[in-house]
Structure formats: structure tokens, C-alpha cells
Design an enzyme around this catalytic site. Sequence first.
Site, PDB file in Angstrom:
ATOM      1  CD  GLU A  90     -36.142 -10.803   2.973  1.00  0.00           C
ATOM      2  OE1 GLU A  90     -35.472 -10.202   3.838  1.00  0.00           O
ATOM      3  OE2 GLU A  90     -35.796 -10.897   1.784  1.00  0.00           O
ATOM      4  CG  ASP A  91     -37.192 -15.682   1.696  1.00  0.00           C
ATOM      5  OD1 ASP A  91     -37.632 -14.547   1.440  1.00  0.00           O
ATOM      6  OD2 ASP A  91     -36.039 -16.044   1.437  1.00  0.00           O
TER       7      ASP A  91
END
Length: 732
Positions: A90-91
Site C-alpha cells: 500500500e505504501d
Amino acid sequence: MQSIDVDVEKKEILKRYRNLLKSCRKVLNKGDKQLIRLAFDTALEAHKEMRRKSGEPYIYHPIAVAQIVTEEIGLGPTSVVAALLHDVVEDTDMTIGDIERLFGKKVAVIIDGLTKISGVFDHSSSLQAENFRKMLLTLSDDVRVILIKLADRLHNMRTLDSMLREKQMKIASETAYLYAPLAHRLGLYAVKTELDDLALKYMEPEVYRTIAYKLQQTKRERNRFINEFIEPISKELSKQGLKFEIKGRPKSIHSIWNKMKKQTVSFEEIYDLFAIRIIIESPAEIEKSDCWKVYSIVTDFYLPNPDRLRDWISTPKANGYESLHTTVMGPKGTWVEVQIRTQRMDEIAEKGYAAHWKYKESTIENALDEWIHKIREILENPESNALDFIDDFKLNLFSEEMFVFTPKGELRTLPANSTTLDFAFDIHSDIGYKCIGAKVNHKLVPLSYQLHSGDQVEIITSGKQTPKDDWLNFVTTAKAKSRIKLALKEEKRKIAEEGREILEKKFKSLKINLNTANINELLAFYRVPTSLDLYYKIAKGLVDLVDLKEFIIEKSNIKPKNTPKIESNSLEDMVKLARGSSEMLIIGENMDKMDYKLSSCCNPIPGDDVFGFITVNDGIKIHRTNCPSAMQLMSNFAYRIVKAKWTSQKEIAFLAGVRLTGIDEVGVVNNITRVISSQLKVNMRSISIDSNDGVFDGTIMLFVHNTDHLTTLMKQLEKVNGILTVHRIDVN
Ligand code: MN
């Protein structure tokens, strides 16, 4: 800027990592350690430039989540690996493909489930709801996704202090709305309790602080009472040769607050601030009889309340919870709740799902499997939208259970308040669709009959029966709800088909084309939202096609305009306008630009903590942050929330509600109204007082300027002879 000592930090990171390894040492097999090391190195590298809001290195977070996963939830090495990597896709630049290459398919599937949906969202739904849905969908693939998500959420809640207030509110309300019930449903009591307490701490800090303080203040006295209470029981248990441990633990702040609200009582009036738990060591073969033996000893000393016996050993809760609960009259004339269970049951109660596997108890596995099976069935319904889905799902998360029997004596678990129709759908959708009534304990009852634990139910069906709209009013289970909605939609579609044919004929006779542009104009003309609705109304004779001529005439006179864009656009504009003009919505100032209303569900008054919610058709609604519906709004529609505060008010009056209870003495109503109208010069909108056997319970709606004004008034009312309690209420 604060300088960071890189070497010190490196040492700290390694220290935390070693701690993690120590916590999961017991469950490691050959090769696991290398894989965990690889996961740690991968996450460390991927997050190396990132820091948390607190300023700490980001990697502290995945390490902490992995630690919770193994230590507090009891999961194994695969979950530890996945927890370490949970934010990587996600990051950072890493992809699911990278994960699969390095760690295999299983870990990749879990990480995928943990990665939020990103991108554009449309206004008819809510990104948050879609994300919840995605997460819940993975429940049927691998329950570890949810368990790691819960660990992630728990750590975020524990470290919420460094977030902005607005973010805190959003995260805390999501937690209370979905994650805590989910933890409960999966049997993770310790996690659930901590999530609920932390959510309350941020949503209602004042309440939280007050209760925590009072618990601390009364600790000594409580401990003395507990010791006195358990002394004779301890002696007798030892005498009978049982190995045991007794704990007297205060209830959670959240559950105390719930009680205070539900019963509108003060902290001091709550009698069961704690529960006694007796945990015995007992071999599986005789654990049930041992628990009842303890029950017998407890009730030899203290009289039990016959209405408060709960036997979750003979029939465990669907989440696997087993325990024997009783409430007995303690030495000082107060009721005390006593929970009796074995060590095995206690571990399952604390750690839930993961502990089931350790004990491999077939009945519990079945109960949990059955629940997951039910969830899967709901998920298979392709038509429900994400918001409906979350609502239906939550219905089943929250509900307590009851046990009913089929005519052949088979036990079925249903949420409390289920009706015969829920039962019919629980057996099979087709039986639900055809259900016309039932025999409960051999007596004939209607579809809407509310079942009770222990009922034996025989469903009566008819080939002529079809699902009806009003069925939705009396079913409770998500399965029944979604199946009925599906059937009704199907039915509507069929009827709409007839309507379409009617319209086609009509158009033909008037020599107009039945094209999209014309249909759209018709929709606007008849003010219906979709073509399906239009056809349906035509078939049902709910729109008058005589008007069609009028429409045609109008059409030939007026040039086609751009079809007005509705709802989604104006909503977007509203969000922009509300957000853009100023960071904060100041209620009472330049409100001519903004259309706002005080919501009637919680009646906010100046001085209350409030927020603005942008509605689709009704401008901005101001709610109190502790409004019953605030949690749902904030967790599903955070992008439509605007910060709001009160401007210093002039003499404007706002509606507020107060509930009073007391002893019905002569003239008490007179005294109440005198205090309100003459002494304090407050205008009342309504007053209603129910009196029963000398005790009264009243509700007053009145107009006040702000919270100070209301507090003064409530203090005055408390002084009136005969009045026992005065509380503010939400509803109008
Ligand atoms: Mn995370």
C-alpha cells in the site's frame, strides 16, 4: 528540527525485532526464522524513508503489529511474516507480484487482502464501505487477513495520540463501528475490550477520563469487597480439592459507560462494576461437571438470581465462547456477577479463533465454520451495494444469539429477535420465499412471530406465496434481508418489462422514437430516478400516460436543454464549498452561503462538540460528535464531514431534551415547570410525564442558548424535591 541519532535508532529497531522473535519462538519451525528475517529486512528496506506521525521510524509499526499477532492473538509464522509486510504494497513501490516471488502465494493473498482499494470513488457509495466490504470478503478466503487487520487497528489505536483531532475521530469511530464488533464476533474479547475503550477515549475524552478517575478512586474499597466475597468460596474450593484461580476484575470503561447511558444512571448507581471470574484446572472429560460443582459451591454461600443464569458450556456461543455465568446476592446486598470456566475455555475467550485450533474442539470449530459459512452466503449475493452490505453485516455482528429447534430436534443458532421468517430463510432460501406461517411449539403463528430460545419451529409453505415488501420490516438476519431484497428486485424487473412494452406501444401510436434522450426527458417530466422505476410505475398504473400528450407538446415548444446534472455534482460542489471557504465551518457566521440545519436526531446546542455532515439533498446537517448516528456517518462518509464549531452566540434558542425521574409527590410537576419557566425564564416546547405507582419518568423539550445554560437548568432541576435523576437526552 530535531536531530536523529541513526545508530541509536538502528539499535532500537533490532532490539524490537529480537523481542518479536522471542515472542514467537514457541511456534517456529525450521526455516520459519529465515522467512521472518527476510520479511523484516524487506519491510525495513521498503519503509526506510518513512516515519510515523509521531516521528518514529515507520518499521516500529509493522514490528508491533507482528508482535500483537503472535502474542495477543496467538497466530503462527505465516501471519507474522504477513504482519511485517502488511503496509509494504500500500505504501511503497513493492507490488503483490514482488511479494509472491519472495514469500509465496499464501502470503501474497493475505497481503492483497490487507491492501486498501485506491483510486476514484463515486458518490453513490463510499470508499470506506467498499474497503470494509473488500476486507470482509477475504474472510471467506483466509480469516488471517481480518485477524492481522485487527492487530493493525489495535496498534494504530494505541498510538493515536499523535494524529490530528479530525483523523482521531474518524479512526476511532470506524473502530467502534466495525472493528470492535468484528473482534467480538471472532471471540477476541481482550482485543475487543481494548478497542472499545480506546475508541471511547478519543470520541468522548471527558467521559473516559471521568470514569477512569472514578474507577481509580474506588479501587481500594472494591478490592476489599472482592476479597471478602471470595474468601469463603476459596476455602471451600480448596477443601474439595479443586485447582483454581479467582480474579476480580473491573468491567471496561466502555461497558460501564454503555450501562450509564442505557439505564440513564450515574457511575455511583452502577452496582456491577466488576465481575468475579473463577478459572479451574480440569481435564476435558469432566470439565462440565466440575464447572457445575463450582456453581453449586458459589450458590451455597450466596443466593443466585434465577433470571441471570447463562449456560454457555452446554451450548457455546457461535464465536466459540464457553462459560457459566451467574449473578448472586453479595454480602452487602449488591448483585455480583460470577463467571465460571476452565483454563481451556478462558484461553478461547481471550484469544478466540487462534485458540480454537490449539484445542481442536470439534463443536467449536463447527460453530465458527457455520458462521463463516453464513457470511460467505451473504457475500455471494451479487446485487447488494457495499453500504447495505455493511449494514446487514453489522446486524449480525451485534446481535446476541438464541437457540431454536427444527421439528426433528436439530439445533439452529439465530440472532436474538429473529422471527419465523428468519428461521425459514435460515433453513433454505426457497423455504423462505414460500413461507406463509409456522407452528411454534405446535401453535400456529404468523411470519412476523418473534422466536424465543428453546422454541421448536415447523415452517408452513405454500406454492402460491411470493416475497412481499413488508417482509423487510420483520426480518433480522442478513441472509433473509438480502434474499428478500434480491427477490423483490427481480419481481420489479419483471413488472417493469410489462411497463416498457406499454410505453413502446404508446410511443408508437404518438409517432415518437423511444430513444435514451426521450426517456431521460420523461424521467425528468415524471420526476422518477431511473428508467426501471418509470417502467415499473407505468405497469402499476402509478403514472398517468394521459400526461404524455402534454409532455409531447411541451417538448415541441421548448428547445432541448442540457439535462440538469443532479446529486453527485452538487454534492461534490458542496464538499468543495464547505471545505474550501474555510477550514472550519463556523455555525452562526456567513451561513447565508451555506445551507445548514441542526440535526433532529441529537439536537446540538452551542457548547456541544459538533461536526457538519454534507447530505445529498438537505444541505449541511450539524450533529453532536456523540450523536448515535455520528459513528456510522464518520466511518462510512469521512469525506463528507466538515469540521464545525459555534460562534459566540447571541440570544438564539436551541432545542434540547432532558429526562427526569423521581418520586411522584404532590405538586412535583408544578415545581418543575416553575423552575423552568419562571425562575429561569426558559421556554418549554413540550413536557410529558409518566407516573406509575408513585414513580415518575418525564421528558421535557426546551429552548436553551448553550450548554452552560442547559447545565445550570439541570442543576436547578436536581434540587427540586422528589427529583432523583436529571439527564440530557438525544431524541426529540
Ligand atoms: Mn498498518
